[in-house]
Design an enzyme around this catalytic site. Structure first.
Site, PDB file in Angstrom:
ATOM      1  N   CYS A   1      -0.210   3.241   8.034  1.00 45.32           N
ATOM      2  CA  CYS A   1       0.308   1.581   7.559  1.00 45.32           C
ATOM      3  C   CYS A   1      -0.224   0.602   7.914  1.00 45.32           C
ATOM      4  O   CYS A   1      -0.407   0.103   9.112  1.00 45.32           O
ATOM      5  CB  CYS A   1       2.032   1.973   7.487  1.00 45.32           C
TER       6      CYS A   1
ATOM      7  N   LEU B   1      11.566   7.107  17.324  1.00 44.27           N
ATOM      8  CA  LEU B   1      12.045   7.384  18.741  1.00 44.27           C
ATOM      9  C   LEU B   1      10.714   7.235  19.977  1.00 44.27           C
ATOM     10  O   LEU B   1      11.309   5.730  20.743  1.00 44.27           O
ATOM     11  CB  LEU B   1      12.438   8.759  19.505  1.00 44.27           C
TER      12      LEU B   1
ATOM     13  N   ASN C   1      -2.575   6.302  16.702  1.00 44.59           N
ATOM     14  CA  ASN C   1      -4.060   5.212  16.172  1.00 44.59           C
ATOM     15  C   ASN C   1      -4.270   3.839  16.411  1.00 44.59           C
ATOM     16  O   ASN C   1      -3.320   2.723  15.310  1.00 44.59           O
ATOM     17  CB  ASN C   1      -3.063   5.609  14.231  1.00 44.59           C
TER      18      ASN C   1
ATOM     19  N   GLU D   1       1.007  -1.321   0.478  1.00 47.83           N
ATOM     20  CA  GLU D   1       0.087   0.087   0.178  1.00 47.83           C
ATOM     21  C   GLU D   1       1.042   1.084  -0.069  1.00 47.83           C
ATOM     22  O   GLU D   1       2.103   0.855   0.243  1.00 47.83           O
ATOM     23  CB  GLU D   1      -0.969   0.519   1.080  1.00 47.83           C
TER      24      GLU D   1
END
Length: 351
Positions: free
Chosen positions: A334, A216, A291, A93
């Site tokens: 992603c 990080l 998310n 994607e």
């Protein structure tokens, strides 16, 4: 013998290959522009080449192409998410994001990922394979052909760890930057890594003025290990030394990606330790509200706490921004859509 993947070769390698099969080196320039400037997809249709050469190449080379499997358009903004079908029926994607300063595309470098970051959907099924340079550049070309718009910025922040596919990623950058092809400025390319320390040193020596972005997510080794397995291999001290080296060699400011997770890395002690480890580093911090995914049972901080975190860092002259969410209604983060379709789709129905 495996056939040479022609559209994965850099211009120099393509020129050398032409000479190796008894042709003039300038044919390499013609083929390179055919693929990377004119979106060519088939040697047999490369009319700039003599028919005899096209017939000759068909026997010893291949051209790697990808297809648009599905496109999702955000109703919130102009973000578009693309699922691509590879020749081996794997799915990857990419995301196209429109900003005032231009169009950015988030490119995948692997099918899946082996890095195991706990809050990332891309890694939940592990690494399936590396992408070739052709499969990386074609994500861009397919979007430009589909939207009839030019890409101005590239972010290697899709599925996969770019520095785990180092050689192909370097070839991709070389190809997409070449003035004989797409001619994207190196300064408009960002490479994101979870912190593969030896490869950061290698990247610094490449002499490419790209932007390095480090995931990080915690300033404490023990906390970072809980969410990023790579932290068990490379300590924060080792990572910071590599970042300082990169900054000194390239003279480029480093971006630190910091996903804020409620009561995990958004505390006062996290702010204090961040300020400590980033002392003397020319950097920018990109705060990312978590998310949520179903495999990671942690929450996103309230916006008031995210803004507090930002203010506290800014007070100490740290450049810090809160990432604007793009394509929230189309699972633009992603890995989310690829996993859904790779698990449930009957790819034989693809047209």
């Amino acid at each position: 013998m495996d056939k040479v993947e022609l559209n994965s070769l850099t211009l120099q390698k393509l020129r050398e290959y032409m000479v190796s099969i008894g042709e003039k080196s300038f044919r390499g320039n013609q083929i390179f522009s055919y693929f990377h400037k004119n979106f060519g997809t088939s040697i047999s249709e490369a009319n700039i080449l003599p028919r005899a050469l096209r017939d000759k190449l068909k026997d010893c080379v291949k051209v790697n192409n990808i297809k648009i499997f599905k496109r999702f358009d955000s109703k919130i903004d102009n973000t578009k998410k693309y699922l691509y079908l590879l020749e081996d029926e794997n799915i990857i994607e990419s995301v196209l994001m429109e900003y005032n300063h231009g169009i950015s595309i988030c490119v995948s470098t692997q099918v899946g990922c082996k890095m195991g970051c706990s809050f990332c959907a891309s890694t939940k099924e592990g690494l399936i394979r590396n992408l070739t340079p052709a499969e990386m550049v074609n994500q861009i070309y397919m979007m430009e052909k589909d939207t009839k718009k030019s890409i101005s910025n590239i972010v290697l922040m899709g599925s996969g760890e770019p520095l785990d596919n180092y050689d192909n990623t370097m070839k991709f950058i070389n190809i997409i930057h070449d003035k004989e092809g797409h001619n994207i400025s190196l300064r408009n390319i960002t490479l994101s890594t979870c912190g593969v320390v030896p490869r950061i040193y290698d990247l610094a020596k490449e002499g490419m003025p790209i932007t390095l972005s480090i995931s990080l997510h915690s300033p404490f080794d023990e906390d970072r290990k809980k969410i990023m397995p790579i932290a068990t291999k490379y300590s924060i001290d080792e990572l910071m030394e590599a970042c300082k080296y990169y900054g000194e060699v390239t003279k480029r400011r480093i971006t630190f990606e910091y996903t804020l997770i409620e009561n995990v890395n958004d505390r006062e002690e996290d702010i204090k330790e961040l300020l400590k480890i980033l002392r003397g580093v020319n950097c920018h911090i990109n705060l990312i509200p978590l998310n949520p995914i179903k495999e990671f049972n942690e929450g996103r901080p309230e916006m008031v706490n995210i803004q507090r975190f930002q203010r506290e860092l800014a007070k100490h002259n740290i450049a810090v921004t809160i990432r604007r969410e793009m394509g929230g209604d189309i699972s633009a983060s992603c890995g989310q859509l690829r996993r859904r379709y790779s698990k449930s789709s009957d790819l034989s129905t693809f047209q």
